[in-house]
Scaffold this active site. Structure first.
Site, short mmCIF file in Angstrom:
data_model
loop_
_atom_site.label_atom_id
_atom_site.label_comp_id
_atom_site.label_asym_id
_atom_site.label_seq_id
_atom_site.Cartn_x
_atom_site.Cartn_y
_atom_site.Cartn_z
N SER A 152 43.05 55.21 44.85
CA SER A 152 42.93 54.81 46.25
C SER A 152 43.75 55.70 47.17
O SER A 152 43.33 56.04 48.26
CB SER A 152 43.38 53.35 46.43
OG SER A 152 42.57 52.49 45.66
N GLU A 261 29.15 59.34 50.71
CA GLU A 261 29.20 58.65 49.42
C GLU A 261 29.20 57.13 49.64
O GLU A 261 28.51 56.39 48.94
CB GLU A 261 30.46 59.08 48.65
CG GLU A 261 30.57 58.41 47.28
CD GLU A 261 31.81 58.83 46.50
OE1 GLU A 261 32.62 59.63 47.02
OE2 GLU A 261 31.97 58.34 45.37
N LEU A 356 19.14 32.33 37.96
CA LEU A 356 17.77 31.82 38.03
C LEU A 356 16.95 32.21 36.79
O LEU A 356 15.98 31.54 36.46
CB LEU A 356 17.07 32.32 39.30
CG LEU A 356 17.56 31.66 40.60
CD1 LEU A 356 17.03 32.41 41.81
CD2 LEU A 356 17.14 30.19 40.65
N HIS A 357 17.34 33.29 36.14
CA HIS A 357 16.63 33.70 34.92
C HIS A 357 17.06 32.87 33.70
O HIS A 357 16.49 33.05 32.61
CB HIS A 357 16.90 35.19 34.62
CG HIS A 357 16.03 36.14 35.39
ND1 HIS A 357 16.22 36.40 36.72
CD2 HIS A 357 14.96 36.89 35.02
CE1 HIS A 357 15.32 37.29 37.13
NE2 HIS A 357 14.55 37.60 36.12
N GLY A 358 18.06 32.02 33.84
CA GLY A 358 18.52 31.22 32.70
C GLY A 358 19.02 32.11 31.58
O GLY A 358 19.57 33.20 31.83
N GLY A 383 36.01 54.32 47.13
CA GLY A 383 36.91 53.53 47.99
C GLY A 383 36.62 52.06 47.77
O GLY A 383 35.49 51.62 47.95
N GLU A 386 39.00 46.66 49.20
CA GLU A 386 40.29 46.48 49.89
C GLU A 386 40.61 47.70 50.76
O GLU A 386 41.12 47.55 51.89
CB GLU A 386 41.41 46.26 48.86
CG GLU A 386 41.35 44.94 48.10
CD GLU A 386 40.29 44.93 46.99
OE1 GLU A 386 39.76 46.00 46.64
OE2 GLU A 386 39.99 43.83 46.48
C1 LIG Z 1 32.31 54.21 36.70
C2 LIG Z 1 33.25 54.93 37.62
C3 LIG Z 1 32.88 56.15 38.16
C4 LIG Z 1 33.76 56.86 38.97
N1 LIG Z 1 33.43 58.11 39.40
C5 LIG Z 1 34.39 58.87 40.01
C6 LIG Z 1 34.15 60.25 40.28
O1 LIG Z 1 33.07 60.79 40.01
N2 LIG Z 1 35.14 60.98 40.85
C7 LIG Z 1 36.35 60.42 41.17
O2 LIG Z 1 37.21 61.14 41.68
N3 LIG Z 1 36.61 59.11 40.94
C8 LIG Z 1 35.66 58.33 40.35
N4 LIG Z 1 35.90 57.00 40.09
C9 LIG Z 1 37.18 56.44 40.47
C10 LIG Z 1 37.12 55.44 41.62
O3 LIG Z 1 36.86 56.12 42.83
C11 LIG Z 1 38.47 54.72 41.65
O4 LIG Z 1 38.49 53.87 40.51
C12 LIG Z 1 38.71 53.93 42.90
O5 LIG Z 1 38.87 54.79 44.00
C13 LIG Z 1 39.97 53.05 42.81
O6 LIG Z 1 41.06 53.78 42.33
P1 LIG Z 1 41.91 53.20 41.09
O7 LIG Z 1 40.96 52.84 40.00
O8 LIG Z 1 42.96 54.17 40.76
O9 LIG Z 1 42.52 51.84 41.61
P2 LIG Z 1 43.94 51.70 42.36
O10 LIG Z 1 44.03 52.64 43.48
O11 LIG Z 1 45.02 51.68 41.34
O12 LIG Z 1 43.79 50.21 42.95
C14 LIG Z 1 43.85 49.04 42.10
C15 LIG Z 1 43.54 47.81 42.96
O13 LIG Z 1 44.50 47.71 44.02
C16 LIG Z 1 43.83 47.68 45.27
N5 LIG Z 1 44.64 48.40 46.25
C17 LIG Z 1 45.09 49.67 46.16
N6 LIG Z 1 45.80 49.99 47.25
C18 LIG Z 1 45.80 48.90 48.05
C19 LIG Z 1 46.36 48.59 49.32
N7 LIG Z 1 47.04 49.49 50.02
N8 LIG Z 1 46.15 47.36 49.86
C20 LIG Z 1 45.44 46.44 49.17
N9 LIG Z 1 44.88 46.66 47.96
C21 LIG Z 1 45.06 47.87 47.41
C22 LIG Z 1 42.50 48.35 45.04
O14 LIG Z 1 41.55 47.95 45.99
C23 LIG Z 1 42.17 47.88 43.63
O15 LIG Z 1 41.61 46.58 43.71
C24 LIG Z 1 35.02 56.27 39.30
C25 LIG Z 1 35.36 55.01 38.80
C26 LIG Z 1 34.51 54.37 37.94
C27 LIG Z 1 34.96 53.05 37.35
#
Ligand SMILES: Cc1cc2nc3c(=O)[nH]c(=O)nc-3n(C[C@H](O)[C@H](O)[C@H](O)COP(=O)(O)OP(=O)(O)OC[C@H]3O[C@@H](n4cnc5c(N)ncnc54)[C@H](O)[C@@H]3O)c2cc1C
Length: 398
Positions: A152, A261, A356-358, A383, A386
């Site tokens: 994030s 995106e 609904l599909h049970g 993103g 949150e």
């Molecule tokens: C299947 C999949 C495909 C993906 N593809 C890509 C890709 O191609 N390239 C790439 O770069 N990334 C990719 N991602 C990564 C994705 O963009 C990140 O998982 C996402 O941005 C969240 O980052 P994080 O997992 O590190 O969660 P974190 O940043 O650690 O956040 C954890 C939780 O805390 C919350 N949070 C964080 N900061 C705050 C705040 N300030 N206030 C309140 N809540 C907060 C978040 O909303 C989340 O619920 C992918 C992820 C998945 C699972």
């Protein structure tokens, strides 16, 4: 008339539907089991012009604007495809736009209504080496921003690129990278100052460069046909000519292209909701309990009506915001709201559709089961919900 409903777009919709029916539906279950889509699918999609939609013809694309991209995304899911398929086949939608923009063009209609292509500049080399082959379906690209320490907080990126003559030396790691297993190159966000400084640049790193290793294929709740990888960089020497745009302009570039995106993910969300309404409606007409069809009961009809209303309201709002983006309006807050509105609608609708599909809804054989699993990522990727709320609150002056 919907904003995406013009005669040309109706043709594009038909082309997309035919592609999904012929090239995807017979194989999707196999690709879900295999954990990836075949490379040939990229070439097939390129040949009919689908892969290049939203990219200017001057860089090898098919032209069209953001609304055309949205239409293709929507139609793939409504024809029985999935958001996982879009993640796998259209990863270039996040891997290439920075290169196109740096070379003077724009993709996805993000900053301009129609795609003109513009005059290409110094980054032409990247266009020839990466953008054209990818849009021709002969190369696969990925975008690597997220790191094990966090996704994030983009400014906190710790993967470093130290200048050494006409090369950068890259050290660090990335995770959750879509198409990371198959990608021939990775558009990689690196810190070109001290780690965590927020001074970011984008480098295109080739698979096979010494020190660059693709780790294990990550297993996931959904998006099974989309490969996801961890990447590691140990003293990887990347030519300075593989930098996209100027040094330390990466953060702005990433933020600008996040908008496209997020609208794509919002589209995947409302289209998944629409598809699930169709699946559930069909099921409720056919399925009889206690001697009559489910759809004959007012409770069920009202539930379907509410699901339909949610999906349509989300679609209308996403289209409105997309049209404003395509017209060049700075609507960062609205894009965040569109993503959250569509994801919330999707979450609720897929849950109800499965219910609904049970028991059948819980089986791998049920299409609704795949949508239920696939949908969960839409409020996390590009993103989180949150982080979208943070953007919205900022837009409110909070
Ligand atoms: C299947 C999949 C495909 C993906 N593809 C890509 C890709 O191609 N390239 C790439 O770069 N990334 C990719 N991602 C990564 C994705 O963009 C990140 O998982 C996402 O941005 C969240 O980052 P994080 O997992 O590190 O969660 P974190 O940043 O650690 O956040 C954890 C939780 O805390 C919350 N949070 C964080 N900061 C705050 C705040 N300030 N206030 C309140 N809540 C907060 C978040 O909303 C989340 O619920 C992918 C992820 C998945 C699972």
């Amino acid at each position: 008339m919907s904003i995406v409903d013009t005669p040309e777009r109706r043709q594009l919709r038909e082309l997309t539907r035919a592609f999904v029916t012929r090239e995807v539906l017979p194989h999707l279950a196999d690709w879900e089991r295999a954990g990836e889509v075949p490379r040939e699918l990229h070439a097939t999609a390129a040949k009919i012009g689908l892969l290049g939609i939203g990219f200017p013809e001057s860089v090898g694309g098919s032209g069209g604007d953001l609304l055309d991209s949205i239409l293709v995304t929507e139609e793939i899911i409504r024809s029985g495809g999935s958001s996982g398929l879009i993640a796998a086949l259209f990863t270039h939608g996040i891997a290439l736009p920075h290169m196109v923009a740096a070379a003077g063009g724009q993709s996805g209609g993000l900053l301009r209504g129609r795609l003109g292509g513009g005059q290409l500049r110094g980054d032409d080399d990247l266009i020839d080496r990466y953008v054209r082959p990818t849009l021709a379906g002969t190369m696969i690209g990925a975008l690597a921003i997220t790191e094990p320490d966090g996704g994030s907080d983009v400014a906190a990126i710790r993967t470093t690129a130290r200048r050494d003559g006409d090369h950068y030396v890259v050290n660090g790691s990335k995770t959750y990278i879509t198409s990371g297993v198959r990608a021939d190159f990775v558009t990689t966000a690196v810190c070109t100052d001290f780690p965590g400084s927020g001074e970011l640049s984008l480098l295109v790193i080739d698979k096979g460069t010494p020190g660059f290793t693709v780790g294990r294929r990550l297993e996931k709740l959904g998006w099974h046909c989309s490969d996801t990888a961890e990447l590691s960089f140990v003293d990887v020497r990347v030519p300075v000519t593989n930098r996209i745009g100027e040094e330390n302009t990466g953060f702005l570039a990433i933020m600008q292209h996040f908008a496209a995106e997020r609208l794509s993910l919002a589209t995947q969300a409302y289209a998944t909701a629409q598809r699930c309404v169709e699946l559930a409606t069909r099921w409720c007409r056919d399925r009889a309990t206690f001697g009559r069809p489910l759809a004959s009961r007012q409770l069920i009809r009202h539930r379907l009506a509410e699901m339909h209303t949610r999906a349509e309201a989300a679609r209308a709002y996403v289209h409105e915001v997309a049209a404003r983006v395509a017209a060049g309006e700075p609507v960062v807050t609205e894009v965040a709201m569109a993503k959250n509105v569509a994801v919330a609608a999707c979450d609720q609708v897929v849950d109800q559709a499965l219910q609904l599909h049970g028991g059948f809804g819980y089986l791998r054989d049920a299409e609704v089961e795949r949508h239920y699993r696939d949908a969960r990522i839409l409020g996390i990727g590009g993103g989180t919900t949150e982080i979208m709320n943070e953007i919205i609150a900022k837009g409110m002056g909070l």
